[in-house]
Design a protein around this motif. Structure first.
Motif, PDB file in Angstrom:
ATOM      1  N   TYR A 206     116.889  73.074  43.950  1.00 53.45           N
ATOM      2  CA  TYR A 206     116.845  71.629  44.166  1.00 53.45           C
ATOM      3  C   TYR A 206     115.539  71.260  44.845  1.00 53.45           C
ATOM      4  O   TYR A 206     115.069  71.955  45.733  1.00 53.45           O
ATOM      5  CB  TYR A 206     118.034  71.189  45.023  1.00 53.45           C
ATOM      6  CG  TYR A 206     118.192  69.701  45.098  1.00 53.45           C
ATOM      7  CD1 TYR A 206     118.691  68.985  44.025  1.00 53.45           C
ATOM      8  CD2 TYR A 206     117.835  69.010  46.244  1.00 53.45           C
ATOM      9  CE1 TYR A 206     118.842  67.623  44.078  1.00 53.45           C
ATOM     10  CE2 TYR A 206     117.971  67.646  46.307  1.00 53.45           C
ATOM     11  CZ  TYR A 206     118.482  66.945  45.229  1.00 53.45           C
ATOM     12  OH  TYR A 206     118.612  65.591  45.293  1.00 53.45           O
TER      13      TYR A 206
ATOM     14  N   MET B  14     116.250  67.783  40.370  1.00 55.89           N
ATOM     15  CA  MET B  14     116.377  69.150  39.872  1.00 55.89           C
ATOM     16  C   MET B  14     115.509  69.306  38.620  1.00 55.89           C
ATOM     17  O   MET B  14     115.673  68.544  37.664  1.00 55.89           O
ATOM     18  CB  MET B  14     117.828  69.459  39.503  1.00 55.89           C
ATOM     19  CG  MET B  14     118.052  70.853  38.982  1.00 55.89           C
ATOM     20  SD  MET B  14     117.954  72.125  40.228  1.00 55.89           S
ATOM     21  CE  MET B  14     119.380  71.746  41.217  1.00 55.89           C
TER      22      MET B  14
ATOM     23  N   VAL C 140     124.037  72.905  35.903  1.00 57.56           N
ATOM     24  CA  VAL C 140     122.824  73.336  36.586  1.00 57.56           C
ATOM     25  C   VAL C 140     122.390  74.709  36.081  1.00 57.56           C
ATOM     26  O   VAL C 140     123.218  75.574  35.829  1.00 57.56           O
ATOM     27  CB  VAL C 140     123.060  73.367  38.120  1.00 57.56           C
ATOM     28  CG1 VAL C 140     121.837  73.841  38.855  1.00 57.56           C
ATOM     29  CG2 VAL C 140     123.487  71.996  38.610  1.00 57.56           C
TER      30      VAL C 140
END
Length: 78
Positions: free
Chosen positions: A71, A14, A65
């Motif tokens: 991703y 990520m 996140v």
């Protein structure tokens, strides 16, 4: 070599936009770090290398996140 270009940072694939958030992450969860010191093109950007943090679980465990994050599965340069 242009030091004004940033380094691309990943955690478990990520992209990390806010590096300050990564500094607050529990280092005991990191299994290893891949470092690539060459220039790297990603999207429309050129970067002075890559830091890729890989956690023990490989699943962003307990990492906040980014809201618009995507991703990424990639082959790390050899």
């Amino acid at each position: 070599y242009d030091s004004s270009w940033p380094t691309m940072v990943f955690i478990d694939g990520m992209p990390v936009v806010n590096v300050e958030r990564l500094l607050d992450y529990d280092a005991r969860r990191v299994h290893y770090i891949n470092i690539y010191s060459g220039q790297y093109t990603f999207g429309n950007g050129i970067y002075n290398g890559i830091l890729s943090f890989v956690t023990r679980s490989g699943r962003l465990t307990n990492y906040p996140v980014e809201h618009n994050a995507q991703y990424l599965v990639y082959e790390f340069p050899q």
